[in-house]
Write an enzyme that holds these catalytic residues in place. Sequence first.
Site, PDB file in Angstrom:
ATOM      1  N   LEU A   1       0.583  -1.147  -0.089  1.00  0.00           N
ATOM      2  CA  LEU A   1       0.029  -0.001  -0.173  1.00  0.00           C
ATOM      3  C   LEU A   1       0.884   1.197   0.090  1.00  0.00           C
ATOM      4  O   LEU A   1       1.840   1.403   0.876  1.00  0.00           O
ATOM      5  CB  LEU A   1      -0.837  -0.032   1.151  1.00  0.00           C
TER       6      LEU A   1
ATOM      7  N   ILE B   1       0.409  -5.715   8.005  1.00  0.00           N
ATOM      8  CA  ILE B   1       1.678  -5.778   8.097  1.00  0.00           C
ATOM      9  C   ILE B   1       2.115  -4.329   8.167  1.00  0.00           C
ATOM     10  O   ILE B   1       2.225  -3.571   7.258  1.00  0.00           O
ATOM     11  CB  ILE B   1       2.792  -6.385   7.114  1.00  0.00           C
TER      12      ILE B   1
ATOM     13  N   GLY C   1       1.308   3.789   5.795  1.00  0.00           N
ATOM     14  CA  GLY C   1       2.181   2.692   5.088  1.00  0.00           C
ATOM     15  C   GLY C   1       2.007   1.287   5.539  1.00  0.00           C
ATOM     16  O   GLY C   1       2.153   1.104   7.070  1.00  0.00           O
ATOM     17  N   SER C   2       2.103   0.384   4.590  1.00  0.00           N
ATOM     18  CA  SER C   2       1.855  -1.075   5.161  1.00  0.00           C
ATOM     19  C   SER C   2       1.857  -2.192   3.973  1.00  0.00           C
ATOM     20  O   SER C   2       1.899  -1.621   2.932  1.00  0.00           O
ATOM     21  CB  SER C   2       0.598  -1.103   5.945  1.00  0.00           C
ATOM     22  N   ARG C   3       1.529  -3.204   4.383  1.00  0.00           N
ATOM     23  CA  ARG C   3       1.283  -4.279   3.367  1.00  0.00           C
ATOM     24  C   ARG C   3       0.196  -5.133   3.874  1.00  0.00           C
ATOM     25  O   ARG C   3       0.160  -5.338   5.124  1.00  0.00           O
ATOM     26  CB  ARG C   3       2.579  -5.185   3.312  1.00  0.00           C
TER      27      ARG C   3
END
Length: 208
Positions: free
Chosen positions: A86, A138, A168-170
């Site tokens: 993302l 994540i 911010g992430s996954r």
Amino acid sequence: MPFGQLPRVALAPGAWRYAAPLFAVGFLLPVAPLLAVAGLAGGVAVLWFHRDPSRTPPESGFVAPADGRVSVLRTEGDRVRVGVFLNVTDVHVCRAPADGVVETVDHRGGAHRPAFSKDSDRNERVDVDCGRYEASLIAGAFARRIHPYVEPGEPLRRGERVGHVSFGSRADVLLPPDVDREDIRVRTGDRVRAGETVIAPEPASVPL
């Protein structure tokens, strides 16, 4: 929409907690105009980051857990993992890949490496285990808070909100063993939309 009326934008929980201090800086406008403008702009950016638009899930298939680009596509034993990176401009509300019932919600501490790097597998994360599949939120380099929305025992519908990660992430989905690598309908680098883009067919539906 009547002229002059702003559209209402749904926000993820906690958005105002991050934005309010920045908007408060706006009161410094008479004495520190540049700082005040920066604070107001930052507050607007934070609210935009936490936007939560509605989505229309398809009738079948495993859908992307998040908006962004596919950054992980690998086989782990007899299962396939699909991960979505993302960007800061993407919607950060994550959604259930398919119907299911939450079995466990496991929060694991860890590092805060860039979410697009291989090292991000060791980052702080929340794993939502729904039995036949698992969704993971994540943290990234700037993310400092993961907000799960679900608890063990809750039923989920395809595309339903499961949580969000601030800044911010996954988001990953570990697909069930009956989904083969050849079944995956996306490739690394593809853009996907949470709750709408089908990433793999669903071999069998599971009643709730």
